[in-house]
Design a protein around this motif. Structure first.
Motif, mmCIF file in Angstrom:
data_model
loop_
_atom_site.group_PDB
_atom_site.id
_atom_site.type_symbol
_atom_site.label_atom_id
_atom_site.label_comp_id
_atom_site.label_asym_id
_atom_site.label_seq_id
_atom_site.Cartn_x
_atom_site.Cartn_y
_atom_site.Cartn_z
ATOM 1 N N LEU A 8 9.598 -27.853 -14.000
ATOM 2 C CA LEU A 8 10.647 -27.747 -15.004
ATOM 3 C C LEU A 8 11.644 -28.894 -14.878
ATOM 4 O O LEU A 8 12.039 -29.508 -15.872
ATOM 5 C CB LEU A 8 11.360 -26.401 -14.867
ATOM 6 C CG LEU A 8 12.449 -26.098 -15.880
ATOM 7 C CD1 LEU A 8 11.866 -25.984 -17.268
ATOM 8 C CD2 LEU A 8 13.166 -24.803 -15.503
ATOM 9 N N SER A 9 12.035 -29.207 -13.644
ATOM 10 C CA SER A 9 12.985 -30.297 -13.419
ATOM 11 C C SER A 9 12.413 -31.630 -13.862
ATOM 12 O O SER A 9 13.060 -32.384 -14.601
ATOM 13 C CB SER A 9 13.345 -30.380 -11.934
ATOM 14 O OG SER A 9 13.901 -29.190 -11.479
ATOM 15 N N VAL A 10 11.192 -31.921 -13.427
ATOM 16 C CA VAL A 10 10.565 -33.208 -13.747
ATOM 17 C C VAL A 10 10.360 -33.350 -15.249
ATOM 18 O O VAL A 10 10.682 -34.391 -15.839
ATOM 19 C CB VAL A 10 9.242 -33.374 -12.977
ATOM 20 C CG1 VAL A 10 8.447 -34.565 -13.491
ATOM 21 C CG2 VAL A 10 9.514 -33.527 -11.490
ATOM 22 N N LEU A 76 17.399 -38.813 -5.503
ATOM 23 C CA LEU A 76 17.047 -38.944 -6.921
ATOM 24 C C LEU A 76 17.880 -38.012 -7.787
ATOM 25 O O LEU A 76 18.274 -38.375 -8.898
ATOM 26 C CB LEU A 76 15.555 -38.653 -7.107
ATOM 27 C CG LEU A 76 14.599 -39.655 -6.462
ATOM 28 C CD1 LEU A 76 13.165 -39.154 -6.542
ATOM 29 C CD2 LEU A 76 14.725 -41.023 -7.092
ATOM 30 N N GLY A 77 18.164 -36.816 -7.289
ATOM 31 C CA GLY A 77 19.017 -35.891 -8.036
ATOM 32 C C GLY A 77 20.411 -36.451 -8.253
ATOM 33 O O GLY A 77 20.962 -36.367 -9.355
ATOM 34 N N VAL A 78 20.981 -37.051 -7.216
ATOM 35 C CA VAL A 78 22.323 -37.644 -7.330
ATOM 36 C C VAL A 78 22.298 -38.837 -8.292
ATOM 37 O O VAL A 78 23.199 -38.999 -9.129
ATOM 38 C CB VAL A 78 22.850 -38.064 -5.937
ATOM 39 C CG1 VAL A 78 24.105 -38.897 -6.056
ATOM 40 C CG2 VAL A 78 23.102 -36.828 -5.080
ATOM 41 N N LEU A 79 21.269 -39.681 -8.191
ATOM 42 C CA LEU A 79 21.160 -40.828 -9.103
ATOM 43 C C LEU A 79 21.024 -40.374 -10.555
ATOM 44 O O LEU A 79 21.606 -40.983 -11.464
ATOM 45 C CB LEU A 79 19.958 -41.698 -8.714
ATOM 46 C CG LEU A 79 20.103 -42.523 -7.445
ATOM 47 C CD1 LEU A 79 18.788 -43.217 -7.108
ATOM 48 C CD2 LEU A 79 21.226 -43.550 -7.583
ATOM 49 N N THR A 80 20.281 -39.308 -10.766
ATOM 50 C CA THR A 80 20.107 -38.799 -12.127
ATOM 51 C C THR A 80 21.401 -38.204 -12.664
ATOM 52 O O THR A 80 21.713 -38.353 -13.844
ATOM 53 C CB THR A 80 18.966 -37.755 -12.168
ATOM 54 O OG1 THR A 80 17.836 -38.292 -11.485
ATOM 55 C CG2 THR A 80 18.567 -37.440 -13.574
ATOM 56 N N ILE A 81 22.170 -37.567 -11.797
ATOM 57 C CA ILE A 81 23.483 -37.057 -12.215
ATOM 58 C C ILE A 81 24.395 -38.215 -12.623
ATOM 59 O O ILE A 81 25.095 -38.149 -13.646
ATOM 60 C CB ILE A 81 24.135 -36.221 -11.092
ATOM 61 C CG1 ILE A 81 23.437 -34.867 -10.972
ATOM 62 C CG2 ILE A 81 25.629 -36.031 -11.338
ATOM 63 C CD1 ILE A 81 23.901 -34.028 -9.812
ATOM 64 N N ALA A 82 24.368 -39.299 -11.843
ATOM 65 C CA ALA A 82 25.193 -40.468 -12.176
ATOM 66 C C ALA A 82 24.774 -41.069 -13.513
ATOM 67 O O ALA A 82 25.619 -41.396 -14.364
ATOM 68 C CB ALA A 82 25.076 -41.513 -11.067
ATOM 69 N N ALA A 83 23.462 -41.194 -13.743
ATOM 70 C CA ALA A 83 22.975 -41.743 -15.014
ATOM 71 C C ALA A 83 23.379 -40.853 -16.185
ATOM 72 O O ALA A 83 23.815 -41.341 -17.231
ATOM 73 C CB ALA A 83 21.456 -41.908 -14.968
ATOM 74 N N SER A 146 19.346 -32.163 -13.306
ATOM 75 C CA SER A 146 19.686 -32.868 -12.063
ATOM 76 C C SER A 146 20.373 -31.943 -11.074
ATOM 77 O O SER A 146 20.080 -31.966 -9.871
ATOM 78 C CB SER A 146 20.598 -34.053 -12.372
ATOM 79 O OG SER A 146 20.022 -34.885 -13.338
ATOM 80 N N VAL A 147 21.280 -31.128 -11.569
ATOM 81 C CA VAL A 147 21.955 -30.145 -10.700
ATOM 82 C C VAL A 147 20.938 -29.116 -10.196
ATOM 83 O O VAL A 147 20.956 -28.721 -9.027
ATOM 84 C CB VAL A 147 23.115 -29.473 -11.463
ATOM 85 C CG1 VAL A 147 23.692 -28.314 -10.667
ATOM 86 C CG2 VAL A 147 24.199 -30.498 -11.788
ATOM 87 N N PHE A 148 20.028 -28.721 -11.066
ATOM 88 C CA PHE A 148 18.968 -27.786 -10.681
ATOM 89 C C PHE A 148 18.102 -28.371 -9.568
ATOM 90 O O PHE A 148 17.694 -27.656 -8.645
ATOM 91 C CB PHE A 148 18.119 -27.452 -11.918
ATOM 92 C CG PHE A 148 17.101 -26.383 -11.700
ATOM 93 C CD1 PHE A 148 17.478 -25.079 -11.426
ATOM 94 C CD2 PHE A 148 15.747 -26.672 -11.793
ATOM 95 C CE1 PHE A 148 16.537 -24.082 -11.235
ATOM 96 C CE2 PHE A 148 14.796 -25.683 -11.606
ATOM 97 C CZ PHE A 148 15.197 -24.387 -11.327
ATOM 98 N N VAL A 149 17.841 -29.668 -9.640
ATOM 99 C CA VAL A 149 17.073 -30.344 -8.577
ATOM 100 C C VAL A 149 17.793 -30.187 -7.247
ATOM 101 O O VAL A 149 17.187 -29.856 -6.227
ATOM 102 C CB VAL A 149 16.861 -31.840 -8.914
ATOM 103 C CG1 VAL A 149 16.376 -32.609 -7.696
ATOM 104 C CG2 VAL A 149 15.873 -31.998 -10.054
ATOM 105 N N LEU A 150 19.094 -30.450 -7.237
ATOM 106 C CA LEU A 150 19.851 -30.363 -5.986
ATOM 107 C C LEU A 150 19.829 -28.958 -5.395
ATOM 108 O O LEU A 150 19.831 -28.796 -4.171
ATOM 109 C CB LEU A 150 21.287 -30.825 -6.207
ATOM 110 C CG LEU A 150 21.473 -32.299 -6.589
ATOM 111 C CD1 LEU A 150 22.947 -32.628 -6.751
ATOM 112 C CD2 LEU A 150 20.837 -33.221 -5.561
#
Length: 197
Positions: A8-10, A76-83, A146-150
């Protein structure tokens, strides 16, 4: 559930990136001119210069996330949140109050005039199309994914187990070894000629 969380995340991250790429080629803003000439159309990539590169980065992050190990998932989760934060801020600005400077290049190209005075004289109104709203919804989904990934990455299964199991099964096989199997045996410190004796 763990497998579904990863999938789901991907998929959500890849979907958001794909929407960003598609929307970067579509008209985001319509500039109404005061001289009654037909309006100027501004594509997403021209209105928001980071749209295409960050959307490509999001696609890459999603693809890497599908095979990443436990520590890399958090990075990757943090980078995606930043993007998603950068894309959300830029898109919201264009959707709820596009600045006049966004039309500067389009006005200069169409009229040959540049500068603030030309902008204020020629531009009557800047209206967003539906694409910024679609992109904004995609960035909200991206942020949530992204938050779900973390929160869920710790419980995801490791991606390399399937390949390790296949490799271990091959070593227990009593069948004949080909050249590649022999090299694999040597790489792991086993003499493949022992099995042939």
């Amino acid at each position: 559930m763990k497998r579904r969380a990863r999938m789901l995340s991907v998929l959500t991250i890849l979907l958001a990136g794909a929407i960003g790429i598609v929307s970067s080629t579509q008209t985001w803003l319509v500039v109404e001119r005061s001289d009654a000439v037909e309006p100027l159309l501004i594509a997403g990539a021209d209105a928001l210069t980071l749209l295409a590169p960050l959307s490509l980065a999001v696609l890459a992050l999603g693809a890497v996330l599908a095979i990443a190990g436990p520590v890399l998932r958090y990075v990757l989760g943090v980078l995606t949140i930043a993007a998603s934060g950068v894309l959300l801020a830029g898109t919201a600005t264009l959707l709820f109050g596009p600045p006049l400077s966004v039309a500067a290049d389009a006005v200069a190209e169409a009229t040959g005039l540049s500068g603030d005075s030309a902008l204020y004289t020629i531009v009557a109104k800047i209206e967003p199309t539906g694409w910024p709203a679609i992109a904004l919804a995609a960035w909200v989904l991206l942020l949530l994914a992204s938050v779900f990934v973390l929160f869920t990455a710790r419980g995801w299964a490791s991606g390399g187990r399937r390949y390790r199991a296949a490799s271990e099964a091959k070593h227990h096989d009593d069948g004949p070894l080909d050249a590649i199997d022999s090299w694999d045996e040597l790489s792991q410190g086993t003499d493949p000629t022992d099995a042939a004796r």
